[in-house]
Design a protein around this motif. Structure first.
Motif, mmCIF file in Angstrom:
data_model
loop_
_atom_site.group_PDB
_atom_site.id
_atom_site.type_symbol
_atom_site.label_atom_id
_atom_site.label_comp_id
_atom_site.label_asym_id
_atom_site.label_seq_id
_atom_site.Cartn_x
_atom_site.Cartn_y
_atom_site.Cartn_z
ATOM 1 N N PHE A 102 -6.671 -2.573 9.504
ATOM 2 C CA PHE A 102 -6.724 -3.441 8.326
ATOM 3 C C PHE A 102 -7.292 -2.633 7.177
ATOM 4 C CE2 PHE A 102 -10.830 -3.819 10.329
ATOM 5 C CZ PHE A 102 -11.743 -3.942 9.295
ATOM 6 N N CYS A 132 2.766 -1.471 4.549
ATOM 7 C CA CYS A 132 2.970 -2.620 5.444
ATOM 8 C C CYS A 132 1.768 -3.560 5.426
ATOM 9 C CB CYS A 132 3.227 -2.143 6.871
ATOM 10 S SG CYS A 132 4.839 -1.360 7.091
ATOM 11 N N LEU A 133 0.570 -2.999 5.471
ATOM 12 C CA LEU A 133 -0.633 -3.837 5.484
ATOM 13 C C LEU A 133 -0.815 -4.591 4.174
ATOM 14 C CD1 LEU A 133 -3.061 -1.423 7.362
ATOM 15 C CD2 LEU A 133 -2.125 -3.578 8.227
ATOM 16 N N ARG A 134 -0.492 -3.952 3.065
ATOM 17 C CA ARG A 134 -0.598 -4.633 1.761
ATOM 18 C C ARG A 134 0.389 -5.794 1.664
ATOM 19 N NH1 ARG A 134 -0.750 0.822 -0.765
ATOM 20 N NH2 ARG A 134 -2.941 1.302 -0.992
ATOM 21 N N LYS A 135 1.563 -5.613 2.235
ATOM 22 C CA LYS A 135 2.595 -6.656 2.206
ATOM 23 C C LYS A 135 2.434 -7.650 3.349
ATOM 24 C CE LYS A 135 5.944 -3.486 0.205
ATOM 25 N NZ LYS A 135 7.165 -2.716 0.483
ATOM 26 N N GLU A 136 1.399 -7.436 4.176
ATOM 27 C CA GLU A 136 1.133 -8.278 5.340
ATOM 28 C C GLU A 136 2.318 -8.310 6.291
ATOM 29 O OE1 GLU A 136 -0.383 -12.062 4.048
ATOM 30 O OE2 GLU A 136 -2.018 -11.133 2.952
ATOM 31 N N GLU A 137 2.932 -7.142 6.467
ATOM 32 C CA GLU A 137 4.037 -6.972 7.409
ATOM 33 C C GLU A 137 3.507 -6.250 8.648
ATOM 34 O OE1 GLU A 137 6.877 -4.674 5.252
ATOM 35 O OE2 GLU A 137 7.462 -6.338 3.950
ATOM 36 N N SER A 138 4.262 -6.317 9.736
ATOM 37 C CA SER A 138 3.841 -5.586 10.936
ATOM 38 C C SER A 138 4.126 -4.097 10.747
ATOM 39 C CB SER A 138 4.549 -6.119 12.170
ATOM 40 O OG SER A 138 5.943 -5.972 12.027
ATOM 41 N N ASP A 164 -4.890 -2.153 15.716
ATOM 42 C CA ASP A 164 -5.090 -3.341 14.895
ATOM 43 C C ASP A 164 -5.748 -2.981 13.557
ATOM 44 O OD1 ASP A 164 -5.106 -6.021 14.178
ATOM 45 O OD2 ASP A 164 -7.011 -6.422 15.173
#
Length: 153
Positions: free
Chosen positions: A120, A101-107, A118
């Motif tokens: 990253f 999710c973080l790699r795809k900038e999704e929640s 939060d």
């Protein structure tokens, strides 16, 4: 001399092929070590040897060539990289969905234990927690130390 009459020449040649099922290091290998220090030092030695194979022969030192049991002290960089590699492998295995999710900038998924923190991915590929420390104008090492200090009090 006729090769077909020579007993040492074999008419059939066999080849072997090895493949891996995963490109991940896998934390199951870590259980073979009795302590954190032995694991980090063993991985640091592997990093040292891997770097030798990446170097041009002219850049290698005389005592360090190919596979060897190195008598030189483990460098701080190799030890730090081994620690990051271990932590990354465990985080990637434990929080694979969060990484995706973080790699795809999704929640993050609602049921993720990291959602309220939060999280990253830092420059080394490690999961870090965000919050107010993340926005501070400090070096990453200082932010990590502050996060640790806050969690222990």
């Amino acid at each position: 001399m006729n090769p077909s009459l020579d007993a040492e020449i074999r008419p059939q040649v066999s080849t072997m092929n090895t493949s891996t099922s995963s490109k991940q290091l896998g934390s199951q290998r870590f259980s073979k070590f009795s302590s954190w220090n032995s694991l980090t030092h063993a991985l640091a030695r592997l990093i040292h040897i891997a770097r030798l194979f990446q170097m041009k022969p002219a850049n290698r030192t005389s005592c360090c060539k190919g596979w060897h049991h190195c008598q030189a002290a483990i460098s701080v960089n190799e030890l730090s990289q081994s620690k990051r590699t271990i932590i990354h492998a465990v985080q990637e295995e434990t929080y694979s969905q969060e990484y995706d999710c973080l790699r795809k900038e999704e929640s993050l998924p609602k049921d993720s234990p990291l959602k309220a923190l939060d999280p990253f991915i830092d420059a080394d590929g490690l999961l870090r927690v965000g919050g107010r420390i993340r926005k501070a104008e400090l070096l990453q090492e200082e932010k990590t130390l502050l996060s640790f200090l806050e969690s222990t009090t």
